[in-house]
Design a protein around this motif. Sequence first.
Motif, PDB file in Angstrom:
ATOM      1  N   ASN A 189      31.586 -40.571 -96.061  1.00 25.97           N
ATOM      2  CA  ASN A 189      30.427 -41.498 -95.458  1.00 25.97           C
ATOM      3  C   ASN A 189      29.024 -40.176 -95.063  1.00 25.97           C
ATOM      4  N   TRP A 190      28.083 -40.598 -95.113  1.00 28.36           N
ATOM      5  CA  TRP A 190      27.138 -40.386 -94.803  1.00 28.36           C
ATOM      6  C   TRP A 190      27.060 -39.462 -92.940  1.00 28.36           C
ATOM      7  N   ALA A 191      27.814 -40.848 -92.193  1.00 33.07           N
ATOM      8  CA  ALA A 191      28.295 -40.192 -90.933  1.00 33.07           C
ATOM      9  C   ALA A 191      29.508 -40.488 -90.571  1.00 33.07           C
ATOM     10  N   PRO A 192      30.273 -40.169 -89.373  1.00 30.79           N
ATOM     11  CA  PRO A 192      31.338 -41.205 -89.351  1.00 30.79           C
ATOM     12  C   PRO A 192      30.316 -42.516 -89.166  1.00 30.79           C
ATOM     13  N   ASP A 193      29.508 -43.612 -88.166  1.00 31.02           N
ATOM     14  CA  ASP A 193      28.683 -45.073 -87.940  1.00 31.02           C
ATOM     15  C   ASP A 193      27.944 -45.050 -89.164  1.00 31.02           C
ATOM     16  N   VAL A 194      27.389 -44.434 -90.426  1.00 32.14           N
ATOM     17  CA  VAL A 194      26.968 -44.559 -91.646  1.00 32.14           C
ATOM     18  C   VAL A 194      27.653 -44.369 -92.797  1.00 32.14           C
ATOM     19  N   PRO A 195      28.035 -45.994 -93.454  1.00 33.26           N
ATOM     20  CA  PRO A 195      28.574 -45.263 -94.282  1.00 33.26           C
ATOM     21  C   PRO A 195      27.872 -44.880 -96.211  1.00 33.26           C
ATOM     22  N   SER A 196      29.150 -44.700 -96.801  1.00 36.65           N
ATOM     23  CA  SER A 196      27.917 -44.219 -97.958  1.00 36.65           C
ATOM     24  C   SER A 196      28.903 -44.611 -99.271  1.00 36.65           C
ATOM     25  N   LEU A 197      28.404 -44.993-100.757  1.00 33.22           N
ATOM     26  CA  LEU A 197      28.792 -44.616-101.910  1.00 33.22           C
ATOM     27  C   LEU A 197      28.695 -43.538-102.024  1.00 33.22           C
ATOM     28  N   THR A 198      29.670 -42.466-103.090  1.00 33.71           N
ATOM     29  CA  THR A 198      29.139 -41.620-103.364  1.00 33.71           C
ATOM     30  C   THR A 198      28.610 -41.946-104.701  1.00 33.71           C
ATOM     31  N   THR A 199      27.142 -41.250-105.095  1.00 34.52           N
ATOM     32  CA  THR A 199      26.480 -42.624-106.435  1.00 34.52           C
ATOM     33  C   THR A 199      26.696 -41.361-106.953  1.00 34.52           C
ATOM     34  N   PHE A 386      30.775 -51.884 -90.501  1.00 35.40           N
ATOM     35  CA  PHE A 386      29.501 -50.461 -90.403  1.00 35.40           C
ATOM     36  C   PHE A 386      28.568 -50.935 -89.554  1.00 35.40           C
ATOM     37  N   GLY A 387      28.239 -52.103 -90.232  1.00 36.46           N
ATOM     38  CA  GLY A 387      27.549 -52.463 -88.966  1.00 36.46           C
ATOM     39  C   GLY A 387      26.048 -52.504 -89.554  1.00 36.46           C
ATOM     40  N   VAL A 388      26.019 -51.270 -90.400  1.00 34.68           N
ATOM     41  CA  VAL A 388      24.413 -50.476 -90.995  1.00 34.68           C
ATOM     42  C   VAL A 388      24.373 -50.986 -92.596  1.00 34.68           C
ATOM     43  N   ALA A 389      23.218 -50.076 -92.619  1.00 35.51           N
ATOM     44  CA  ALA A 389      23.306 -50.429 -94.176  1.00 35.51           C
ATOM     45  C   ALA A 389      24.125 -49.094 -94.609  1.00 35.51           C
ATOM     46  N   PRO A 390      24.317 -48.378 -95.561  1.00 33.28           N
ATOM     47  CA  PRO A 390      25.073 -47.695 -96.555  1.00 33.28           C
ATOM     48  C   PRO A 390      23.455 -46.852 -96.537  1.00 33.28           C
ATOM     49  N   VAL A 391      23.581 -45.772 -97.057  1.00 31.00           N
ATOM     50  CA  VAL A 391      22.304 -45.107 -97.295  1.00 31.00           C
ATOM     51  C   VAL A 391      23.780 -44.024 -99.146  1.00 31.00           C
ATOM     52  N   ASN A 392      23.281 -43.996 -99.423  1.00 33.27           N
ATOM     53  CA  ASN A 392      23.096 -43.266-101.116  1.00 33.27           C
ATOM     54  C   ASN A 392      23.440 -42.106-100.502  1.00 33.27           C
ATOM     55  N   LYS A 393      24.488 -41.758-101.380  1.00 30.25           N
ATOM     56  CA  LYS A 393      25.224 -40.084-101.029  1.00 30.25           C
ATOM     57  C   LYS A 393      25.685 -39.461-101.803  1.00 30.25           C
ATOM     58  N   GLY A 394      24.836 -38.132-102.825  1.00 33.79           N
ATOM     59  CA  GLY A 394      25.316 -37.941-104.237  1.00 33.79           C
ATOM     60  C   GLY A 394      26.505 -36.137-103.372  1.00 33.79           C
ATOM     61  N   GLU A 395      26.556 -35.536-104.701  1.00 33.10           N
ATOM     62  CA  GLU A 395      27.178 -34.787-104.484  1.00 33.10           C
ATOM     63  C   GLU A 395      26.957 -33.464-105.241  1.00 33.10           C
ATOM     64  N   THR A 417      34.785 -43.565-103.199  1.00 31.73           N
ATOM     65  CA  THR A 417      34.688 -44.099-101.683  1.00 31.73           C
ATOM     66  C   THR A 417      35.162 -42.759-100.498  1.00 31.73           C
ATOM     67  N   GLY A 418      35.288 -43.014 -99.346  1.00 31.31           N
ATOM     68  CA  GLY A 418      35.972 -41.974 -98.768  1.00 31.31           C
ATOM     69  C   GLY A 418      36.064 -41.576 -96.963  1.00 31.31           C
ATOM     70  N   PRO A 419      37.105 -41.141 -96.545  1.00 36.82           N
ATOM     71  CA  PRO A 419      36.807 -41.219 -95.164  1.00 36.82           C
ATOM     72  C   PRO A 419      36.102 -39.864 -94.862  1.00 36.82           C
ATOM     73  N   GLU A 420      35.791 -38.790 -95.623  1.00 31.96           N
ATOM     74  CA  GLU A 420      35.079 -37.945 -94.508  1.00 31.96           C
ATOM     75  C   GLU A 420      33.805 -37.990 -94.263  1.00 31.96           C
ATOM     76  N   ASP A 421      33.675 -37.033 -93.801  1.00 31.05           N
ATOM     77  CA  ASP A 421      32.193 -36.398 -92.751  1.00 31.05           C
ATOM     78  C   ASP A 421      31.684 -35.563 -92.323  1.00 31.05           C
ATOM     79  N   PRO A 422      30.862 -35.436 -92.232  1.00 29.53           N
ATOM     80  CA  PRO A 422      30.057 -34.067 -91.904  1.00 29.53           C
ATOM     81  C   PRO A 422      30.804 -33.515 -90.974  1.00 29.53           C
ATOM     82  N   LYS A 423      31.650 -33.157 -90.280  1.00 32.08           N
ATOM     83  CA  LYS A 423      32.412 -33.184 -89.435  1.00 32.08           C
ATOM     84  C   LYS A 423      33.743 -32.907 -90.024  1.00 32.08           C
ATOM     85  N   SER A 436      37.294 -44.130 -85.438  1.00 31.46           N
ATOM     86  CA  SER A 436      36.254 -45.685 -85.731  1.00 31.46           C
ATOM     87  C   SER A 436      36.072 -45.480 -87.619  1.00 31.46           C
ATOM     88  N   GLY A 437      35.793 -44.227 -87.670  1.00 34.22           N
ATOM     89  CA  GLY A 437      35.132 -44.069 -89.000  1.00 34.22           C
ATOM     90  C   GLY A 437      36.260 -44.721 -89.942  1.00 34.22           C
TER      91      GLY A 437
END
Length: 455
Positions: A189-199, A386-395, A417-423, A436-437
């Motif tokens: 995900n983009w962040a623990p509280d901001v979801p993403s699909l890997t695009t 997550f209660g917030v809109a996803p943010v597209n995230k490439g790799e 998809t997946g459980p990782e985040d920047p931390k 929580s994520g």
Amino acid sequence: MELTEAQLRARVDADWDDILAVLGRRIELKPISAQGITGEHMRASAEYVAKLLQGVGVDARVAQSHNPDGTPGAWEVVGSNVVDPDAPTVLLYAHHDVQPVPDAFAWDTDPFKGTVVGDRLYGRGACDDGGGIAIHYGALKALGDDLGVNIKVFIEGEEEMGSPSFIPFIEEHRDEFEADVIIVCDSGNWAPDVPSLTTSLRGNATCDVHLRVLEHPVHSGQYGGPILDANTLAAMLIASMYDEQGELAIPGLEGGEPIGGLQRDLDEVNLRADAGVADPYRLAGTGSLASRLWTKPSATVIGFDAHPVDGSFNVISPETTFRISLRVAPTQEPHAAMQALADFLESHAPFGAEVKVTPLEAGMGWAMDPDCTATKDAMAALEEAFGVAPVNKGEGGSIPFIPELQRIFPHAQVLVTGPEDPKSNAHSPNESVSVSGLRNDVVAEALLLDKLARA
């Protein structure tokens, strides 16, 4: 009846201690594939995952793959749960092997004991990819008898070793992989509280470049000046690939904007800090950081044959070889990109030096279909959970088996998809997953499977 986010969250909350315990046990098993993919520790790991899935309705079993040369391969987990022959079929992917821990003293906790500190659970494989297994397990458990899609699972045992037996295994078990939707839960995900699909994922192509200027070494004092050494000529050739802004300027290399649009660009301050960029350095290229990292090509010299400084002496180097790793735009065929690079290098030899390019490995990139039903359902499920809109995230890197899955099953809709985040620090000391994520990821996958039942 369509299940609501509140209903599924209540079910996940009721089972949460069990889901975390499952992840903790996964960490304790130490399924390090680098210590031998055929080892009993890997078989025990696969058997544990199979038993978990059996507990949530999947007819799971352990099967050993074979390498292309016929030798025994990894211990894989496959299985299915057919609820209705007319319903959509979803393949759930994760991997049960993990990276080694070269230095346990670099960790703040025991790397093979799941330890919760604040909102994070620490341990090797907590995010990569024990978290993916926990998401599949938790989602299937939450749906229970309300599961409305047919399920197939593939939990791989050698992803961290490059998946050498992946394609032979699929070819041998094609019926067990056929699906309408494939969910690859091995990203983040983009962040623990901001979801993403890997695009998107970039492809890759590697080549060796051999440059020769002399038939043998000569004295630099006697011949230096009109004859440039091979290392200098190689440096000039490498520099010629770029324009003054640091953009690759090679005809035939494709690039583009982030797949599905760019909701949020990467933060330069964070990127510089995460990569340890020296203060005076100005980032190369133009356009968004996201496009530079995800959808534009990049070239990196990853090896260079030159005499070490220690023991060097006054001769003109007659020849050298360097290796280039070319990251290819997600939609470009990597062999075409490699040919464009080879044509450029061989036609731009400084002062007519002899240049020969030898292509090595090449792997296709991948781009999500932003308009398919599965993508839209996934975006909606993530936002609800997550209660917030996803943010597209490439790799910027490559996951070679994903385009291979798409090639073998061209009609399947693939979601990453997946459980990782920047931390998360995957592959590094203090690997962790946001508690929580992870909970929101479980709810999101349960919602997605429920939506797909009505797609």
